[in-house]
Write a protein that holds these residues in place. Structure first.
Motif, short mmCIF file in Angstrom:
data_model
loop_
_atom_site.label_atom_id
_atom_site.label_comp_id
_atom_site.label_asym_id
_atom_site.label_seq_id
_atom_site.Cartn_x
_atom_site.Cartn_y
_atom_site.Cartn_z
N SER A 13 -65.40 -52.86 -57.23
CA SER A 13 -63.94 -52.86 -57.43
C SER A 13 -63.23 -53.79 -56.45
O SER A 13 -62.16 -53.46 -55.93
CB SER A 13 -63.38 -51.43 -57.30
OG SER A 13 -64.08 -50.51 -58.05
N LYS A 14 -63.80 -54.96 -56.21
CA LYS A 14 -63.23 -55.89 -55.22
C LYS A 14 -61.81 -56.31 -55.55
O LYS A 14 -60.96 -56.39 -54.67
CB LYS A 14 -64.13 -57.12 -55.08
CG LYS A 14 -65.43 -56.81 -54.40
CD LYS A 14 -66.32 -58.03 -54.31
CE LYS A 14 -67.65 -57.65 -53.69
NZ LYS A 14 -68.62 -58.72 -53.76
N ARG A 15 -61.52 -56.59 -56.83
CA ARG A 15 -60.17 -57.06 -57.19
C ARG A 15 -59.14 -55.95 -57.06
O ARG A 15 -57.97 -56.22 -56.78
CB ARG A 15 -60.17 -57.63 -58.61
CG ARG A 15 -60.91 -58.96 -58.68
CD ARG A 15 -60.83 -59.54 -60.07
NE ARG A 15 -61.72 -58.78 -60.94
CZ ARG A 15 -61.73 -58.87 -62.26
NH1 ARG A 15 -60.87 -59.65 -62.88
NH2 ARG A 15 -62.57 -58.18 -62.98
N LEU A 16 -59.54 -54.71 -57.24
CA LEU A 16 -58.61 -53.59 -57.14
C LEU A 16 -58.37 -53.20 -55.67
O LEU A 16 -57.30 -52.75 -55.31
CB LEU A 16 -59.12 -52.38 -57.94
CG LEU A 16 -58.19 -51.18 -58.04
CD1 LEU A 16 -56.87 -51.57 -58.71
CD2 LEU A 16 -58.86 -50.05 -58.80
N GLY A 17 -59.40 -53.39 -54.85
CA GLY A 17 -59.26 -53.09 -53.43
C GLY A 17 -59.57 -51.65 -53.06
O GLY A 17 -59.42 -51.26 -51.90
N LYS A 20 -62.50 -48.06 -58.10
CA LYS A 20 -61.81 -47.72 -59.35
C LYS A 20 -62.31 -46.40 -59.93
O LYS A 20 -61.58 -45.71 -60.62
CB LYS A 20 -61.92 -48.84 -60.38
CG LYS A 20 -63.28 -49.06 -60.95
CD LYS A 20 -63.29 -50.05 -62.10
CE LYS A 20 -63.43 -51.45 -61.62
NZ LYS A 20 -63.55 -52.42 -62.71
N ASP A 171 -59.19 -53.34 -63.48
CA ASP A 171 -59.81 -54.24 -62.51
C ASP A 171 -58.85 -54.65 -61.40
O ASP A 171 -59.30 -55.00 -60.31
CB ASP A 171 -60.30 -55.51 -63.20
CG ASP A 171 -61.56 -55.27 -64.02
OD1 ASP A 171 -62.30 -54.33 -63.72
OD2 ASP A 171 -61.79 -56.04 -64.97
N THR A 172 -57.55 -54.63 -61.68
CA THR A 172 -56.55 -55.08 -60.72
C THR A 172 -55.42 -54.05 -60.62
O THR A 172 -55.33 -53.15 -61.46
CB THR A 172 -55.93 -56.43 -61.15
OG1 THR A 172 -55.19 -56.22 -62.36
CG2 THR A 172 -56.99 -57.50 -61.36
N ASP A 175 -53.48 -54.09 -63.80
CA ASP A 175 -54.17 -53.32 -64.85
C ASP A 175 -53.91 -51.83 -64.68
O ASP A 175 -53.67 -51.11 -65.65
CB ASP A 175 -55.68 -53.55 -64.81
CG ASP A 175 -56.10 -54.97 -65.11
OD1 ASP A 175 -55.34 -55.71 -65.76
OD2 ASP A 175 -57.21 -55.34 -64.67
#
Length: 184
Positions: A13-17, A20, A171-172, A175
């Motif tokens: 979940s790198k893009r979400l930080g 997820k 993902d973000t 999103d």
């Protein structure tokens, strides 16, 4: 027909930080939601494949009665999680592959995917994808998958069920905001 659900939840979940798998939507985490929906679609066994942050994910999830698989090779991509999940579901007559981050998935949709003993994909944004059903005769091909493409090639020409809003995966942050607007 015994249909196993394999919930793919090993990514970082790198893009979400944040993981997820643990994002709350409608009072339950995305991972809990995916497991509940597959269970309500009468999938058994329930296989959950975790990897990155698995201790945090497992320590903060109430999943009850699932076969838990820890993917130590999660960085390889979805192919490694599919292989492990299918191996854990080897006694089933078919497997339903799904991710934990698609809030548009419904029980009705999963049931429609598994009505016949044929490969069947979900369709959204003009493409076939997961959730997808594979009869046992495809387990060998699933066990050969590598990298992050998942089962995309196996699904390219498959029959499909339309999945409204299926292109939305969390993902973000954007999103997630959209998912909360649509699904609580």
């Amino acid at each position: 027909m015994s249909v196993a659900a394999v919930v793919l939840a090993a990514g970082a979940s790198k893009r979400l930080g944040e993981p997820k798998q643990l994002v709350v939507l409608g009072g339950e985490t995305l991972l809990e939601r995916a497991v509940r929906i597959a269970r309500e679609a009468e999938c058994s066994p329930m296989v959950v494949v975790v990897g990155a942050d698995y201790e945090q994910v497992l320590g903060n999830s109430v999943l009850g009665g699932v076969v838990m698989v820890i993917n130590e090779e999660w960085e390889e991509g979805m192919g490694s999680s599919i292989r492990l999940g299918v191996r854990a579901a080897k006694d089933a007559e078919g497997v339903l592959l799904m991710t934990c981050d698609q809030p548009a998935v419904t029980v009705k949709h999963l049931v429609h995917l598994t009505l016949r003993a044929e490969v069947k994909a979900s369709r959204y944004a003009g493409k076939n994808g997961v959730p997808a059903f594979f009869p046992k005769k495809y387990f060998g091909k699933l066990m050969e998958l590598k990298g992050d493409a998942g089962a995309r090639e196996l699904l390219a020409e498959a029959r499909y069920e339309e999945l409204e809003n299926g292109e939305l995966d969390v993902d973000t942050v954007k999103d997630l905001e959209r998912a909360r607007e649509l699904f609580g």
